[in-house]
Motif scaffolding. Sequence first.
Motif, PDB file in Angstrom:
ATOM      1  N   THR A  43       0.816  -1.219   0.000  1.00 32.24           N
ATOM      2  CA  THR A  43       0.000   0.000   0.000  1.00 32.24           C
ATOM      3  C   THR A  43       0.851   1.272   0.000  1.00 32.24           C
ATOM      4  OG1 THR A  43      -0.187  -0.145   2.390  1.00 32.24           O
ATOM      5  CG2 THR A  43      -1.997  -1.083   1.080  1.00 32.24           C
ATOM      6  N   ASP A  44       2.113   1.156  -0.331  1.00 36.79           N
ATOM      7  CA  ASP A  44       3.005   2.314  -0.472  1.00 36.79           C
ATOM      8  C   ASP A  44       2.739   2.907  -1.858  1.00 36.79           C
ATOM      9  OD1 ASP A  44       4.992   4.144   0.017  1.00 36.79           O
ATOM     10  OD2 ASP A  44       6.646   2.747  -0.267  1.00 36.79           O
ATOM     11  N   GLU A  45       1.566   3.543  -2.003  1.00 42.23           N
ATOM     12  CA  GLU A  45       1.039   3.945  -3.306  1.00 42.23           C
ATOM     13  C   GLU A  45       1.017   5.465  -3.453  1.00 42.23           C
ATOM     14  OE1 GLU A  45      -2.294   0.443  -3.604  1.00 42.23           O
ATOM     15  OE2 GLU A  45      -2.748   2.244  -2.438  1.00 42.23           O
ATOM     16  N   PHE A  46       1.139   5.926  -4.715  1.00 42.21           N
ATOM     17  CA  PHE A  46       1.012   7.354  -4.981  1.00 42.21           C
ATOM     18  C   PHE A  46       0.498   7.586  -6.394  1.00 42.21           C
ATOM     19  CE2 PHE A  46       5.308   6.430  -6.501  1.00 42.21           C
ATOM     20  CZ  PHE A  46       5.340   7.096  -7.716  1.00 42.21           C
ATOM     21  N   VAL A  47      -0.018   8.786  -6.607  1.00 39.79           N
ATOM     22  CA  VAL A  47      -0.391   9.275  -7.936  1.00 39.79           C
ATOM     23  C   VAL A  47       0.153  10.693  -8.018  1.00 39.79           C
ATOM     24  CG1 VAL A  47      -2.270   9.935  -9.494  1.00 39.79           C
ATOM     25  CG2 VAL A  47      -2.463   7.857  -8.102  1.00 39.79           C
ATOM     26  N   GLU A  48       0.907  10.954  -9.072  1.00 38.14           N
ATOM     27  CA  GLU A  48       1.477  12.281  -9.265  1.00 38.14           C
ATOM     28  C   GLU A  48       0.829  12.946 -10.475  1.00 38.14           C
ATOM     29  OE1 GLU A  48       5.956  13.673  -9.210  1.00 38.14           O
ATOM     30  OE2 GLU A  48       5.369  12.927 -11.196  1.00 38.14           O
ATOM     31  N   LEU A  49       0.414  14.191 -10.295  1.00 38.90           N
ATOM     32  CA  LEU A  49      -0.155  14.980 -11.384  1.00 38.90           C
ATOM     33  C   LEU A  49       0.893  15.952 -11.894  1.00 38.90           C
ATOM     34  CD1 LEU A  49      -3.612  15.912  -9.807  1.00 38.90           C
ATOM     35  CD2 LEU A  49      -3.000  13.873 -11.145  1.00 38.90           C
ATOM     36  N   ALA A  54       2.143  26.190 -12.549  1.00 33.16           N
ATOM     37  CA  ALA A  54       2.446  26.019 -13.966  1.00 33.16           C
ATOM     38  C   ALA A  54       3.706  25.164 -14.085  1.00 33.16           C
ATOM     39  CB  ALA A  54       2.669  27.378 -14.615  1.00 33.16           C
ATOM     40  N   HIS A  55       3.675  24.154 -14.922  1.00 35.60           N
ATOM     41  CA  HIS A  55       4.780  23.210 -15.106  1.00 35.60           C
ATOM     42  C   HIS A  55       5.194  22.563 -13.789  1.00 35.60           C
ATOM     43  CE1 HIS A  55       5.148  24.455 -19.247  1.00 35.60           C
ATOM     44  NE2 HIS A  55       5.059  25.703 -18.834  1.00 35.60           N
ATOM     45  N   GLY A  56       4.228  22.426 -12.880  1.00 41.06           N
ATOM     46  CA  GLY A  56       4.506  21.870 -11.568  1.00 41.06           C
ATOM     47  C   GLY A  56       3.889  20.499 -11.377  1.00 41.06           C
ATOM     48  N   PHE A  57       4.232  19.890 -10.259  1.00 40.27           N
ATOM     49  CA  PHE A  57       3.777  18.554  -9.896  1.00 40.27           C
ATOM     50  C   PHE A  57       2.961  18.621  -8.611  1.00 40.27           C
ATOM     51  CE2 PHE A  57       7.627  18.019 -12.348  1.00 40.27           C
ATOM     52  CZ  PHE A  57       7.282  17.012 -13.225  1.00 40.27           C
ATOM     53  N   TYR A  58       2.066  17.662  -8.434  1.00 38.88           N
ATOM     54  CA  TYR A  58       1.258  17.557  -7.227  1.00 38.88           C
ATOM     55  C   TYR A  58       1.186  16.074  -6.883  1.00 38.88           C
ATOM     56  CZ  TYR A  58      -2.406  18.707  -3.866  1.00 38.88           C
ATOM     57  OH  TYR A  58      -3.118  18.889  -2.712  1.00 38.88           O
ATOM     58  N   LEU A  59       1.690  15.707  -5.706  1.00 37.31           N
ATOM     59  CA  LEU A  59       1.786  14.306  -5.305  1.00 37.31           C
ATOM     60  C   LEU A  59       0.709  13.958  -4.288  1.00 37.31           C
ATOM     61  CD1 LEU A  59       3.467  11.690  -5.567  1.00 37.31           C
ATOM     62  CD2 LEU A  59       4.862  12.535  -3.661  1.00 37.31           C
ATOM     63  N   MET A  60      -0.132  12.984  -4.654  1.00 36.96           N
ATOM     64  CA  MET A  60      -1.149  12.446  -3.747  1.00 36.96           C
ATOM     65  C   MET A  60      -0.720  11.037  -3.373  1.00 36.96           C
ATOM     66  SD  MET A  60      -4.618  13.658  -5.670  1.00 36.96           S
ATOM     67  CE  MET A  60      -4.071  13.110  -7.277  1.00 36.96           C
ATOM     68  N   ALA A  61      -0.945  10.659  -2.113  1.00 39.90           N
ATOM     69  CA  ALA A  61      -0.470   9.352  -1.678  1.00 39.90           C
ATOM     70  C   ALA A  61      -1.415   8.710  -0.669  1.00 39.90           C
ATOM     71  CB  ALA A  61       0.927   9.479  -1.064  1.00 39.90           C
ATOM     72  N   ASN A  62      -1.334   7.392  -0.633  1.00 44.26           N
ATOM     73  CA  ASN A  62      -2.002   6.587   0.372  1.00 44.26           C
ATOM     74  C   ASN A  62      -1.444   6.999   1.734  1.00 44.26           C
ATOM     75  OD1 ASN A  62      -2.361   4.229   2.175  1.00 44.26           O
ATOM     76  ND2 ASN A  62      -3.008   3.139   0.349  1.00 44.26           N
ATOM     77  N   THR A  63      -2.248   6.904   2.779  1.00 42.26           N
ATOM     78  CA  THR A  63      -1.761   7.270   4.113  1.00 42.26           C
ATOM     79  C   THR A  63      -0.607   6.375   4.562  1.00 42.26           C
ATOM     80  OG1 THR A  63      -3.478   5.915   5.141  1.00 42.26           O
ATOM     81  CG2 THR A  63      -3.950   8.274   4.874  1.00 42.26           C
ATOM     82  N   SER A  64      -0.414   5.215   3.900  1.00 46.11           N
ATOM     83  CA  SER A  64       0.697   4.315   4.226  1.00 46.11           C
ATOM     84  C   SER A  64       1.956   4.623   3.421  1.00 46.11           C
ATOM     85  CB  SER A  64       0.296   2.860   3.959  1.00 46.11           C
ATOM     86  OG  SER A  64      -0.790   2.500   4.764  1.00 46.11           O
ATOM     87  N   TYR A  65       1.917   5.633   2.569  1.00 42.58           N
ATOM     88  CA  TYR A  65       3.059   5.979   1.702  1.00 42.58           C
ATOM     89  C   TYR A  65       4.280   6.324   2.546  1.00 42.58           C
ATOM     90  CZ  TYR A  65       5.732   8.625  -1.808  1.00 42.58           C
ATOM     91  OH  TYR A  65       6.705   9.095  -2.650  1.00 42.58           O
ATOM     92  N   ALA A  66       5.419   5.703   2.218  1.00 41.46           N
ATOM     93  CA  ALA A  66       6.647   5.927   2.973  1.00 41.46           C
ATOM     94  C   ALA A  66       7.755   6.489   2.099  1.00 41.46           C
ATOM     95  CB  ALA A  66       7.100   4.613   3.610  1.00 41.46           C
ATOM     96  N   GLY A  67       7.406   6.937   0.908  1.00 41.99           N
ATOM     97  CA  GLY A  67       8.414   7.405  -0.042  1.00 41.99           C
ATOM     98  C   GLY A  67       8.806   8.853   0.161  1.00 41.99           C
ATOM     99  N   SER A  68       9.661   9.288  -0.739  1.00 37.59           N
ATOM    100  CA  SER A  68      10.136  10.654  -0.757  1.00 37.59           C
ATOM    101  C   SER A  68       9.995  11.160  -2.179  1.00 37.59           C
ATOM    102  CB  SER A  68      11.601  10.678  -0.322  1.00 37.59           C
ATOM    103  OG  SER A  68      12.107  11.979  -0.365  1.00 37.59           O
ATOM    104  N   PRO A  69       9.582  12.385  -2.377  1.00 36.31           N
ATOM    105  CA  PRO A  69       9.321  13.433  -1.399  1.00 36.31           C
ATOM    106  C   PRO A  69       7.999  13.223  -0.680  1.00 36.31           C
ATOM    107  CG  PRO A  69       8.759  14.224  -3.586  1.00 36.31           C
ATOM    108  CD  PRO A  69       9.345  12.846  -3.757  1.00 36.31           C
TER     109      PRO A  69
END
Length: 160
Positions: A43-49, A88-103
């Motif tokens: 469940t170390d999941e993410f979606v990046e926009l 603009a030209h930016g990223f937005y990171l959404m993650a599962n509450t169990s996400y342990a990654g970086s950033p």
Amino acid sequence: MRLLPVSILLTFVLSMAAPRTASSAANHIVISEFAHRGPSAATDEFVELYNPTESAISLAGWKLQYKSASGSIWNDRAVLTAGATIAAHGFYLMANTSYAGSPAPDFTSGAWTSGTGMADDGNIRILDGSAVEVDKVGGAPPMIRRADRTRRGRAPALTT
């Protein structure tokens, strides 16, 4: 009379040899990267926009939804709050509450926990504040993928 068929053939051959132009970048928010699992847990999941436009875009009321490979119903995994913005030209990171990654993620949601993870062959989509589908990706047959994908993620690439 023989020149006409030869000229048609020559035109065809030359058109095939002509250099192809690169496709244009998307003009809307896209899912730039996602992971159904990570190195720490399933469940170390993410979606990046990614926002390929020249302007910041408000994400207030936008939804991240998930549907299993065999499912017919899309389920909310995140509903972005007022003040959520992607530069603009930016990223937005959404993650599962169990996400342990970086950033660190820009947003986590109580609707997306270790108990509501996403299967490897599931489907993900984003809806804007008017409930219009903006982009989607998936691992379930048939593969759901947009032709205008922009791959410039900042999150680490995770392999399974």
